[in-house]
Each structure stands twice: as structure tokens, then as C-alpha cells.
Scaffold this motif. Structure first.
Motif, PDB file in Angstrom:
ATOM      1  N   ASP A  55       0.825  -1.207   0.000  1.00 27.64           N
ATOM      2  CA  ASP A  55       0.000   0.000   0.000  1.00 27.64           C
ATOM      3  C   ASP A  55       0.855   1.251   0.000  1.00 27.64           C
ATOM      4  O   ASP A  55       2.037   1.231   0.398  1.00 27.64           O
ATOM      5  N   ILE A  56       0.243   2.350  -0.415  1.00 29.14           N
ATOM      6  CA  ILE A  56       0.831   3.665  -0.229  1.00 29.14           C
ATOM      7  C   ILE A  56      -0.182   4.552   0.484  1.00 29.14           C
ATOM      8  O   ILE A  56      -1.387   4.325   0.404  1.00 29.14           O
ATOM      9  N   ASP A 159      -8.254  14.415   4.108  1.00 30.47           N
ATOM     10  CA  ASP A 159      -6.842  14.802   4.094  1.00 30.47           C
ATOM     11  C   ASP A 159      -5.888  13.687   3.699  1.00 30.47           C
ATOM     12  O   ASP A 159      -4.748  13.952   3.319  1.00 30.47           O
ATOM     13  N   THR A 160      -6.321  12.427   3.749  1.00 32.76           N
ATOM     14  CA  THR A 160      -5.401  11.327   3.453  1.00 32.76           C
ATOM     15  C   THR A 160      -6.161  10.109   2.968  1.00 32.76           C
ATOM     16  O   THR A 160      -7.370   9.971   3.221  1.00 32.76           O
ATOM     17  N   TYR A 161      -5.453   9.228   2.258  1.00 31.24           N
ATOM     18  CA  TYR A 161      -6.052   7.982   1.748  1.00 31.24           C
ATOM     19  C   TYR A 161      -4.959   6.923   1.701  1.00 31.24           C
ATOM     20  O   TYR A 161      -3.800   7.223   1.389  1.00 31.24           O
ATOM     21  N   VAL A 162      -5.342   5.680   2.016  1.00 30.95           N
ATOM     22  CA  VAL A 162      -4.438   4.532   1.903  1.00 30.95           C
ATOM     23  C   VAL A 162      -4.979   3.623   0.806  1.00 30.95           C
ATOM     24  O   VAL A 162      -6.151   3.248   0.824  1.00 30.95           O
ATOM     25  N   VAL A 163      -4.125   3.271  -0.163  1.00 32.99           N
ATOM     26  CA  VAL A 163      -4.577   2.512  -1.323  1.00 32.99           C
ATOM     27  C   VAL A 163      -3.481   1.556  -1.765  1.00 32.99           C
ATOM     28  O   VAL A 163      -2.286   1.837  -1.598  1.00 32.99           O
ATOM     29  N   ALA A 164      -3.885   0.423  -2.319  1.00 31.86           N
ATOM     30  CA  ALA A 164      -2.914  -0.503  -2.911  1.00 31.86           C
ATOM     31  C   ALA A 164      -2.199   0.198  -4.056  1.00 31.86           C
ATOM     32  O   ALA A 164      -2.825   0.878  -4.878  1.00 31.86           O
ATOM     33  N   GLU A 165      -0.881   0.022  -4.141  1.00 33.03           N
ATOM     34  CA  GLU A 165      -0.127   0.739  -5.173  1.00 33.03           C
ATOM     35  C   GLU A 165      -0.608   0.399  -6.584  1.00 33.03           C
ATOM     36  O   GLU A 165      -0.519   1.221  -7.488  1.00 33.03           O
TER      37      GLU A 165
END
Length: 380
Positions: A55-56, A159-165
Motif C-alpha cells: 500500500d501507499i 486529508d489522506t487515503y491509503v490505497v494498494a499501489e
């Protein structure tokens, strides 16, 4: 190289302080949500799942307001879950990466579009068409993320998000970052059907509906050398269409402007988000001409196209629908857009609930030219 290392290290240190993890590894987030159907936007605090090995984490800089956001907020397409943080046009900067990430590093620009996951092994996914995943694509918001504990996804007005690259889009460093976000939906949604139709130089192309999607469709078709005609319902955007390279502009509320158009177009792209008569555009196609439909009105205003209309006036014409694009094609679209300086025309607004409410009203009233973008850096 030394300067780059210093910048990257500084960003990493900023990330640790700005986006600290909870004790359970989840990442605090804040944004703007609606808490009921047709509600107003208010500040909302929630959490994202921890950054996994592949993830990024993105610090969101800009989030576009898409007409489909309104459809979800207003439950135009069926029952919805609230509170809802909309937004699937996301542009930002990478602030953390998992240990097995290879495509991104801290400090890179990255974007997120309409989906953040799919099964990756069905026929559609194997053909880079993740939006048609047979097990269902995981949507950026109003979805259930089966790969992360079945949590409800929340979108980009935050303000932010976590997602698979693998579901993030690389944004070139030379891109106009203030205008990139709408490309991740409006851009790919208009680019993909134009590519599917095989539009080429000299083709006569119609763009029906000249809003967020339509004005992108005009720019892509013009860049390919097509002769473009824009169809819309008012005079307000005539000069804009011609300025963007359209050859003709037709006000469909003026019957005289519709005369002589039957059997003249190779391809028409319908981006219309309201009720209309598709058969009118079907009749404008040449033999073997194509009508691509991407606009999806509210269910209560859904236009109809009968079998009789397809067999009689529509014989030897093709009608197809298109839904965004796969990750590979979205990356192709973004690279093409930056290379050819194709961007949406945007109005940047502050990250404020009242400002977002005003923007929604203007989108409903057709008063935006052509896309609102929220500057998430201004969120207090």
C-alpha cells in the motif's frame, strides 16, 4: 541526489507527525461528510486502515467534485450508507509506502480514481478492465473493501487515503497538480469511449452535453484531429466550446440548429446526466456510426431506448455504454493528457462545508464551468 534525499527525509518526518497511527495501526483522517440523504456537508473524523506491505498513503492535495458525487449524496441511484465522504477524483503526494511497494516512493505525486480494488484474476481484470470485475470492483467511496476487513470506504473530500499501489495512478512531476484530480474520472470516462470507438483524424464527432465530462471529450477528440460538434441546452457555453476547438455548437432547444444533422456523424459521445431522447442522436449517425453513452441520470429521470428504435432508425448503428476505464488505460490517459496539455477547466474552492454545499447547488443548476476542485490543504 543529496537534495532529493533531504526532501524525501523531510517529507517522511512530516508524515510521521501529521498522519500518526492509532494504537491499532489505523490512520486518523478528517474530511467532510453528509450524514443523511440530501444533507449538508459537515466536518467528520474517521480512520483509514493501516499501510500494508503493498500500500501507499497519500496526502490529498486536491479533490474534484463529480456529478456522480451528487447522485450518491442525494441517493439518486438507490439507497446509500451515511455518513458519506464523497470524492473519487483525488490528487496528492505519497507520504508513506509499504515495504514491498516498487512503483512509488515518498514525495511522488499520485492519484486515485473511482476504484481501489478488484479480484485481479477474473477475465475482466486479466484484460486490464478492473471496473468490470466479475466479483465487483471496490469503489473509492460508498463501497465495501473486502480486502481490508469489509470496511466502508470513504472518499477524497479528506486529508489522506491509503490505497494498494496497483490501484494508484502515477502523476508526472511536471503536471499541473491543481487540475489533475478531475482527470481521474471525467478524463478517463470521456477518453475511454473515444478510444473504443477508434476516433481518428477527419472523423465527425458529436459531444452531447458540455459539462465536466463533455468538455474533456471535446479536447480529446480535437487532439485526435476530429471535426467536433457540441450539443447542449443553452447559449452560455457556445464560446467556450469553440474556444476549445469545436467546429460547431448546437443549442438543442433551438429546432433550426438541429436541421440537416441526420446521418452525418461517425461517433457521438453522450455525457448527458439528465433525461433526454437518445434516438435523436441515434438518427444523426452515419451507417455503422457509433453512439457511446457515459452519462447516467438519476433512476427517476432515466432515458429509454426501445428495441424498435434500434432496429428501425438505428439499424447499422452501434450503441455502447462505457464505465470509466481500467487502471492501465487511466494511466495512459493521464500521461497523454499531460503530454498534450489537456486539462479540465476548474474553479478551486476552499475545503469548507458551506463552500462544498454552494458548489453542489451550482452543479445542479448548471452554473459551473466546468469542474469544481477542493483545495484540501485549506482544511482547518
Amino acid at each position: 541526489m543529496k537534495t532529493r534525499l533531504i526532501v524525501t527525509t523531510a517529507l517522511a518526518l512530516m508524515t510521521m507527525s501529521t498522519f500518526a497511527q492509532n494504537n491499532d495501526g489505523r490512520i486518523p483522517a478528517k474530511g467532510f461528510a453528509v450524514f443523511e440523504e440530501k444533507g449538508n456537508f459537515k466536518p467528520y473524523e474517521f480512520t483509514r486502515h493501516a499501510v500494508g506491505d503493498k500500500d501507499i498513503q497519500i496526502e490529498i492535495l486536491y479533490a474534484g467534485i463529480c456529478h456522480s458525487d451528487l447522485h450518491h449524496v442525494f441517493a439518486d441511484w438507490g439507497a446509500e450508507e451515511y455518513p458519506m465522504v464523497p470524492g473519487h477524483e483525488i490528487a496528492g503526494r505519497v507520504v508513506a509506502v509499504g515495504k514491498n511497494v516498487t512503483r512509488f516512493k515518498v514525495g511522488d505525486y499520485a492519484g486515485i480514481g473511482c476504484m481501489i480494488g478488484s479480484c485481479r484474476h477474473c477475465e475482466a481484470c486479466e484484460h486490464d478492465l478492473e471496473q468490470y470485475c466479475e466479483e465487483g470492483a471496490v469503489m473509492t467511496y460508498h463501497g465495501i473493501d473486502r480486502f481490508n476487513g469489509n470496511e466502508h470506504t470513504q472518499g477524497g473530500y479528506s486529508d489522506t487515503y491509503v490505497v494498494a499501489e496497483d490501484f494508484a495512478i502515477r502523476i508526472p512531476e511536471n503536471a499541473d497538480i491543481t487540475k489533475v484530480a478531475p482527470l481521474l474520472c471525467a478524463g478517463i470516462t470521456s477518453y475511454s469511449p473515444i478510444m473504443q470507438a477508434g476516433v481518428e483524424s477527419g472523423d465527425k464527432v458529436g459531444i452531447a452535453g458540455f459539462g465536466g465530462l463533455g468538455h474533456m471529450g471535446v479536447q480529446y477528440a480535437v487532439s485526435l484531429g476530429a471535426e467536433v460538434t457540441v450539443f447542449d441546452i443553452s447559449e452560455d457555453k457556445r464560446e467556450d466550446a469553440l474556444r476549445m476547438g469545436a467546429t460547431h455548437y448546437v443549442n438543442v432547444n433551438n429546432p433550426d440548429e438541429l436541421k440537416g444533422l441526420d446521418r452525418t456523424f461517425d461517433f457521438i459521445l453522450s455525457t448527458i446526466p439528465a433525461k433526454y431522447e437518445p434516438v435523436m442522436y441515434l438518427k444523426m449517425l452515419k451507417l455503422d456510426g457509433q453512439l457511446g453513452i457515459v452519462g447516467l441520470p438519476a433512476f427517476r429521470n432515466m432515458p429509454l431506448l426501445s428495441v424498435a428504435e434500434l432496429v428501425m432508425p438505428g439499424a447499422r448503428r452501434k450503441v455502447f455504454g462505457s464505465q470509466i476505464g481500467g487502471i492501465k488505460e487511466t494511466q495512459e490517459m493521464l500521461d497523454y493528457s499531460v503530454e498534450h496539455n489537456i486539462y479540465p477547466e476548474v474553479e478551486v474552492i476552499k475545503a469548507d462545508g458551506a463552500k462544498i454545499d454552494d458548489a453542489y447547488r451550482n452543479v445542479l443548476d448548471g452554473k459551473v464551468k466546468f469542474r469544481y476542485v477542493i483545495d484540501m490543504k485549506t482544511m482547518k
